[in-house]
Design a protein around this motif. Structure first.
Motif, PDB file in Angstrom:
ATOM      1  N   ALA A   1      -5.555 -24.013   6.160  1.00 27.82           N
ATOM      2  CA  ALA A   1      -6.957 -23.745   6.493  1.00 27.82           C
ATOM      3  C   ALA A   1      -7.367 -25.008   7.489  1.00 27.82           C
ATOM      4  CB  ALA A   1      -7.779 -23.672   5.243  1.00 27.82           C
ATOM      5  N   GLN A   2      -7.034 -26.079   7.233  1.00 25.18           N
ATOM      6  CA  GLN A   2      -7.333 -27.281   8.043  1.00 25.18           C
ATOM      7  C   GLN A   2      -6.862 -27.166   9.362  1.00 25.18           C
ATOM      8  OE1 GLN A   2      -5.723 -30.326   5.630  1.00 25.18           O
ATOM      9  NE2 GLN A   2      -7.676 -30.534   4.141  1.00 25.18           N
ATOM     10  N   VAL A   3      -5.682 -26.765   9.264  1.00 26.79           N
ATOM     11  CA  VAL A   3      -4.701 -26.409  10.535  1.00 26.79           C
ATOM     12  C   VAL A   3      -5.549 -25.512  11.561  1.00 26.79           C
ATOM     13  CG1 VAL A   3      -2.805 -25.743  11.868  1.00 26.79           C
ATOM     14  CG2 VAL A   3      -2.544 -27.385   9.701  1.00 26.79           C
ATOM     15  N   ARG A   4      -6.004 -24.588  10.872  1.00 26.10           N
ATOM     16  CA  ARG A   4      -6.525 -23.308  11.522  1.00 26.10           C
ATOM     17  C   ARG A   4      -7.963 -23.953  12.204  1.00 26.10           C
ATOM     18  NH1 ARG A   4      -6.742 -17.322  10.460  1.00 26.10           N
ATOM     19  NH2 ARG A   4      -5.122 -17.739   9.040  1.00 26.10           N
ATOM     20  N   ALA A   5      -8.629 -24.656  11.283  1.00 25.14           N
ATOM     21  CA  ALA A   5      -9.954 -24.983  11.753  1.00 25.14           C
ATOM     22  C   ALA A   5      -9.898 -26.006  12.875  1.00 25.14           C
ATOM     23  CB  ALA A   5     -10.760 -25.845  10.464  1.00 25.14           C
ATOM     24  N   GLU A   6      -8.913 -26.910  12.752  1.00 27.47           N
ATOM     25  CA  GLU A   6      -8.478 -27.956  13.845  1.00 27.47           C
ATOM     26  C   GLU A   6      -8.215 -27.144  15.088  1.00 27.47           C
ATOM     27  OE1 GLU A   6      -5.301 -31.247  15.318  1.00 27.47           O
ATOM     28  OE2 GLU A   6      -5.261 -30.585  13.106  1.00 27.47           O
ATOM     29  N   LEU A   7      -7.282 -26.176  15.044  1.00 25.45           N
ATOM     30  CA  LEU A   7      -6.800 -25.421  16.296  1.00 25.45           C
ATOM     31  C   LEU A   7      -8.142 -24.476  17.070  1.00 25.45           C
ATOM     32  CD1 LEU A   7      -3.449 -24.294  15.185  1.00 25.45           C
ATOM     33  CD2 LEU A   7      -4.098 -26.185  16.798  1.00 25.45           C
ATOM     34  N   LEU A   8      -8.872 -24.129  16.034  1.00 24.35           N
ATOM     35  CA  LEU A   8     -10.140 -23.255  16.610  1.00 24.35           C
ATOM     36  C   LEU A   8     -11.165 -24.275  17.238  1.00 24.35           C
ATOM     37  CD1 LEU A   8     -10.456 -20.746  13.676  1.00 24.35           C
ATOM     38  CD2 LEU A   8      -9.652 -20.262  15.872  1.00 24.35           C
ATOM     39  N   THR A   9     -11.468 -25.362  16.717  1.00 30.29           N
ATOM     40  CA  THR A   9     -12.193 -26.384  17.222  1.00 30.29           C
ATOM     41  C   THR A   9     -11.548 -26.759  18.437  1.00 30.29           C
ATOM     42  OG1 THR A   9     -12.928 -27.199  15.119  1.00 30.29           O
ATOM     43  CG2 THR A   9     -13.262 -28.818  16.878  1.00 30.29           C
ATOM     44  N   GLN A  10     -10.323 -27.005  18.764  1.00 30.72           N
ATOM     45  CA  GLN A  10      -9.748 -27.616  19.969  1.00 30.72           C
ATOM     46  C   GLN A  10      -9.975 -26.369  21.049  1.00 30.72           C
ATOM     47  OE1 GLN A  10      -5.590 -28.495  19.753  1.00 30.72           O
ATOM     48  NE2 GLN A  10      -6.022 -30.186  18.320  1.00 30.72           N
ATOM     49  N   ALA A  11      -9.797 -25.062  20.571  1.00 34.11           N
ATOM     50  CA  ALA A  11      -9.813 -23.937  21.368  1.00 34.11           C
ATOM     51  C   ALA A  11     -11.370 -23.970  22.140  1.00 34.11           C
ATOM     52  CB  ALA A  11      -9.333 -22.705  20.970  1.00 34.11           C
ATOM     53  N   ALA A  12     -12.485 -24.095  21.021  1.00 36.24           N
ATOM     54  CA  ALA A  12     -13.878 -23.968  21.330  1.00 36.24           C
ATOM     55  C   ALA A  12     -14.121 -24.940  22.430  1.00 36.24           C
ATOM     56  CB  ALA A  12     -14.693 -24.016  19.976  1.00 36.24           C
ATOM     57  N   ALA A  13     -13.498 -26.338  22.294  1.00 36.48           N
ATOM     58  CA  ALA A  13     -13.817 -27.303  23.266  1.00 36.48           C
ATOM     59  C   ALA A  13     -13.229 -27.211  24.557  1.00 36.48           C
ATOM     60  CB  ALA A  13     -13.205 -28.601  22.560  1.00 36.48           C
ATOM     61  N   GLY A  14     -12.297 -26.119  24.676  1.00 40.19           N
ATOM     62  CA  GLY A  14     -11.753 -25.755  25.928  1.00 40.19           C
ATOM     63  C   GLY A  14     -10.477 -26.381  26.203  1.00 40.19           C
ATOM     64  N   VAL A  15      -9.719 -26.570  25.099  1.00 34.86           N
ATOM     65  CA  VAL A  15      -8.391 -27.011  25.338  1.00 34.86           C
ATOM     66  C   VAL A  15      -7.468 -25.813  25.744  1.00 34.86           C
ATOM     67  CG1 VAL A  15      -6.516 -27.997  23.935  1.00 34.86           C
ATOM     68  CG2 VAL A  15      -8.884 -29.050  23.411  1.00 34.86           C
ATOM     69  N   PRO A  16      -6.586 -25.986  26.714  1.00 34.52           N
ATOM     70  CA  PRO A  16      -5.764 -25.116  26.982  1.00 34.52           C
ATOM     71  C   PRO A  16      -4.795 -24.685  25.913  1.00 34.52           C
ATOM     72  CG  PRO A  16      -5.785 -26.733  28.571  1.00 34.52           C
ATOM     73  CD  PRO A  16      -6.420 -27.277  27.497  1.00 34.52           C
ATOM     74  N   ARG A  17      -4.452 -23.058  26.012  1.00 33.71           N
ATOM     75  CA  ARG A  17      -3.966 -22.673  24.854  1.00 33.71           C
ATOM     76  C   ARG A  17      -2.172 -23.252  24.714  1.00 33.71           C
ATOM     77  NH1 ARG A  17      -4.367 -16.047  24.819  1.00 33.71           N
ATOM     78  NH2 ARG A  17      -3.736 -16.421  22.409  1.00 33.71           N
ATOM     79  N   ALA A  18      -1.800 -23.577  25.858  1.00 30.96           N
ATOM     80  CA  ALA A  18      -0.589 -24.197  25.802  1.00 30.96           C
ATOM     81  C   ALA A  18      -0.392 -25.677  25.277  1.00 30.96           C
ATOM     82  CB  ALA A  18       0.034 -24.518  27.219  1.00 30.96           C
ATOM     83  N   ASP A  19      -1.688 -26.179  25.128  1.00 31.06           N
ATOM     84  CA  ASP A  19      -1.666 -27.561  24.151  1.00 31.06           C
ATOM     85  C   ASP A  19      -2.170 -27.292  22.982  1.00 31.06           C
ATOM     86  OD1 ASP A  19      -1.412 -28.949  26.561  1.00 31.06           O
ATOM     87  OD2 ASP A  19      -3.441 -29.249  26.825  1.00 31.06           O
ATOM     88  N   THR A  20      -2.992 -26.221  22.723  1.00 33.83           N
ATOM     89  CA  THR A  20      -3.095 -25.932  21.065  1.00 33.83           C
ATOM     90  C   THR A  20      -1.618 -25.315  20.399  1.00 33.83           C
ATOM     91  OG1 THR A  20      -3.988 -23.560  21.666  1.00 33.83           O
ATOM     92  CG2 THR A  20      -5.663 -25.522  21.361  1.00 33.83           C
ATOM     93  N   ASN A  21      -1.207 -24.672  21.176  1.00 25.73           N
ATOM     94  CA  ASN A  21       0.287 -24.266  20.670  1.00 25.73           C
ATOM     95  C   ASN A  21       1.190 -25.428  20.445  1.00 25.73           C
ATOM     96  OD1 ASN A  21      -0.595 -21.305  21.008  1.00 25.73           O
ATOM     97  ND2 ASN A  21       1.319 -20.939  21.847  1.00 25.73           N
ATOM     98  N   ARG A  22       1.275 -26.072  21.184  1.00 26.44           N
ATOM     99  CA  ARG A  22       2.004 -27.466  20.993  1.00 26.44           C
ATOM    100  C   ARG A  22       1.696 -27.963  19.947  1.00 26.44           C
ATOM    101  NH1 ARG A  22       5.565 -28.629  25.090  1.00 26.44           N
ATOM    102  NH2 ARG A  22       5.468 -27.651  27.138  1.00 26.44           N
ATOM    103  N   THR A  23       0.243 -28.084  19.422  1.00 24.01           N
ATOM    104  CA  THR A  23      -0.267 -28.903  18.186  1.00 24.01           C
ATOM    105  C   THR A  23       0.195 -28.049  17.050  1.00 24.01           C
ATOM    106  OG1 THR A  23      -2.277 -29.808  19.592  1.00 24.01           O
ATOM    107  CG2 THR A  23      -2.382 -29.520  17.021  1.00 24.01           C
TER     108      THR A  23
END
Length: 225
Positions: free
Chosen positions: A45-67
């Motif tokens: 759940a922590q990982v999901r929340a972190e990645l959704l926060t990154q996506a909402a901040a405009g982090v490219p999907r390729a970068d969130t995938n790497r994370t």
């Protein structure tokens, strides 16, 4: 693909196109719960929340995938592959796991002699069991670096999202020179699938993504409920 050249290739995204789930999150829940119980689910759940926060901040999907894939550093490749099959065996018991109309369309294409190709940013432990279930000839998915039987958390090449999906389609079409791109189909649900859909003569939109509808006017729509 062995045997006769297919009549056409049919490319399909996986998450929220062929299946209803966001498979990378669902599988992470499954894997960490198996290994660590409630603490594993909390970590997922922590990982999901972190990645959704990154996506909402405009982090490219390729970068969130790497994370996301860095989380798998140190995980035994064989154990993860077996867990992927257990995850799929449990998930597919739900009659709503697949989008029924997309699955039916892929089965019809295959029955007519087409070669099915799944194209996904998810990695092999998730995609391979799905590909086998639907009879796909190819699974074009993200591959991870492994050393000494364990994942390093790094990706081989680029995540298979966005432009990389178009590159995978072009590479397979080069491998089948007798197959015309104009005769091929593609199924996708998100604007990031556009590079894949733009390579084929028959793009099909799954759902109501406004970017796809604007970019592919006149394309048939499977409005999955």
């Amino acid at each position: 693909m062995s045997g006769a050249t297919p009549s056409r290739l049919v490319f399909s995204d996986v998450d929220e196109t062929l299946i209803r789930a966001k498979s990378m999150f669902e599988f992470l829940d499954f894997y960490l719960a198996e290994r660590h119980g409630p603490a594993g689910l909390e970590r997922s759940a922590q990982v999901r929340a972190e990645l959704l926060t990154q996506a909402a901040a405009g982090v490219p999907r390729a970068d969130t995938n790497r994370t996301y894939y860095r989380i798998w550093a140190g995980a035994p490749v064989r154990h993860v592959a077996l867990a992927g099959r257990r995850w799929f065996a449990a998930a597919v018991r739900d009659p709503r796991f697949f989008h029924a109309d997309v699955l039916a369309a892929l089965h019809a294409h295959r029955a007519a002699g087409a070669g099915l190709v799944l194209v996904s940013g998810a990695f092999a432990p998730i995609v391979d069991p799905i590909a086998e279930h639907v009879g796909a000839a190819h699974a074009e998915c993200t591959r991870l670096v492994a050393r000494n039987g364990r994942y390093t958390g790094e990706i081989i090449g680029e995540p298979v999202i966005g432009p990389a999906k178009g590159e995978r389609v072009r590479a397979l079409l080069r491998a089948y020179p007798a197959v015309s791109a104009a005769n091929c189909y593609g199924y996708g649900d998100h604007l990031s699938d556009m590079p894949m859909l733009a390579e084929v003569g028959h793009p099909v939109i799954v759902g109501d993504d406004p970017g796809l509808r604007a970019g592919l006017p006149g394309a048939p729509v499977l409005a999955v409920a």
